[in-house]
Scaffold this motif. Structure first.
Motif, short mmCIF file in Angstrom:
data_model
loop_
_atom_site.label_atom_id
_atom_site.label_comp_id
_atom_site.label_asym_id
_atom_site.label_seq_id
_atom_site.Cartn_x
_atom_site.Cartn_y
_atom_site.Cartn_z
N LEU A 172 0.84 -1.19 0.00
CA LEU A 172 0.00 0.00 0.00
C LEU A 172 0.88 1.25 0.00
O LEU A 172 2.00 1.24 0.50
N LEU A 173 0.36 2.34 -0.54
CA LEU A 173 1.14 3.57 -0.64
C LEU A 173 1.69 4.01 0.71
O LEU A 173 2.88 4.35 0.84
N CYS A 174 0.85 3.98 1.74
CA CYS A 174 1.29 4.44 3.06
C CYS A 174 2.33 3.52 3.69
O CYS A 174 3.05 3.93 4.61
N GLU A 175 2.40 2.29 3.23
CA GLU A 175 3.36 1.34 3.77
C GLU A 175 4.70 1.38 3.02
O GLU A 175 5.76 1.29 3.63
N SER B 94 5.70 3.81 0.50
CA SER B 94 6.25 5.11 0.14
C SER B 94 7.16 5.65 1.24
O SER B 94 6.93 5.43 2.43
N GLU B 95 8.20 6.38 0.81
CA GLU B 95 9.15 7.00 1.73
C GLU B 95 9.74 6.00 2.71
O GLU B 95 9.98 6.30 3.89
N SER B 96 9.97 4.80 2.22
CA SER B 96 10.57 3.76 3.05
C SER B 96 11.42 2.86 2.16
O SER B 96 11.28 2.86 0.93
N PRO C 231 10.57 2.44 -3.00
CA PRO C 231 9.31 3.15 -3.26
C PRO C 231 9.24 3.72 -4.68
O PRO C 231 9.21 4.94 -4.89
#
Length: 344
Positions: free
Chosen positions: A192-195, A197-199, A237
């Protein structure tokens, strides 16, 4: 022109295959299957294909698929094994983009994929579809196991070193990064994007399914002697692309590494050996079937660092499958894949 079928047309690999096939001058796309989307126009799910095809998804049926000259399977492991024997018996040639026909040792396959291999007789005649290695065998193959994405980037990066015998083959390290599309289209919390992204994170560090496939190919290059390989994949990401950073210890520090690679791949249309010390990026090959490779020798020591980048959905999957199809039917290998990579 050949009639082509696609089993499993709803995933990222499937739509990438469709994107290439609808533009291929020698292909008549006869059937695209999906049990869950039966009757739905392919272009309704993938609007980018609206100008190119009006075909609808259908349920996979032996009778319909047997009207094809070749059938691609872009399906999870275990699916291709179910239909391949009957299709082959009916004269259909197969390219499996899943894992069912990649690992020659069926016990090893079962160990890593958790299911019994039910096509051992078919496996005995299957050709591993890395064109840069098995081109002549692919020409006459009835069943081709299309390589995985990580195995493609890693093998192409290491092959010149191993075949020439200039590195210690017992201490190889493959540090690899992939875009999120490599995890497939099915919804999963980790992608998922929130999981994602930026990681940035590693996964499968203790053992990944692509490890036996990579070791199989490198052992073949090593005169059928096993290699020692540490393989660690990472999730980055971005949507697509693989960057493999490969390490090895040189046993011959006098070898001209750049010349070695340039001569090894001089006749390979889809392998681009860049100038020594270059830094290839995944954006350089986005949407293309190319593998870019560059070499580094830090502080002129005995460590060779190979940078190998591909698009995981193209050279790592659909593009390589079409390259194999072209070889099997005598078309120029680049047919249907003449577009340059997409930038930005």
């Amino acid at each position: 022109m050949i009639n082509v079928g696609l089993v499993g047309g709803t995933g990222y690999t499937g739509v990438e295959l469709l994107r290439i096939l609808v533009q291929h001058p020698e292909v008549n796309l006869k059937v695209v299957t999906s049990r869950g989307e039966e009757g739905k126009p392919v272009a309704d799910m993938y609007p980018n294909l609206r100008p190119y095809t009006d075909i609808c998804f259908s349920v996979p049926q032996l009778e319909t698929l047997s009207e094809c000259d070749l059938v691609f399977f872009a399906t999870p492991h275990g699916v291709a094994m179910e239909m391949t024997p009957d299709l082959v018996a009916n004269g259909v040639r197969i390219i499996d983009l899943g894992a069912d026909f990649r690992i020659y040792d069926t016990d090893e396959y079962s160990k890593w994929y958790g299911i019994e291999h039910t096509c051992k007789d078919i496996m005995a005649e299957t050709i591993y579809g890395l064109p840069e290695v098995n081109r002549e065998q692919i020409k006459d193959a009835r069943v081709v196991g299309n390589p995985g994405c990580y195995p493609t980037a890693v093998q192409l990066g290491y092959l010149p070193l191993i075949k020439s015998g200039v590195v210690d083959t017992q201490n190889l390290i493959a540090d690899c990064k992939s875009g999120v599309s490599g995890a497939g289209r099915q919804a999963k919390v980790g992608t998922l994007l929130c999981e994602a992204s930026e990681s940035f994170s590693a996964y499968g560090a203790s053992g990944h399914r692509h490890l036996p496939e990579i070791k199989q190919g490198l052992a073949f290059a090593n005169q059928n002697k096993d290699v020692g390989l540490t393989f660690v994949p990472h999730l980055t990401p971005m949507i697509r692309g693989i960057h493999a950073t490969l390490y090895a210890k040189l046993t011959d520090t006098n070898v001209d590494l750049q010349k070695l690679y340039e001569e090894f791949y001089q006749d390979e249309h889809f392998v681009d050996v860049m100038p020594f010390g270059s830094h290839p990026a995944t954006r350089n090959v986005k949407g293309s079937n190319f593998n870019q490779i560059s070499l580094h020798r830090p502080q002129d020591g005995d460590t060779i660092v190979v940078l190998s980048v591909i698009d995981n959905l193209v050279k790592g999957a659909a593009g390589q499958a079409v390259q194999n199809m072209n070889i099997m039917f005598g078309f120029p290998e680049h047919t249907g894949m003449t577009q340059p990579a997409m930038l930005p």
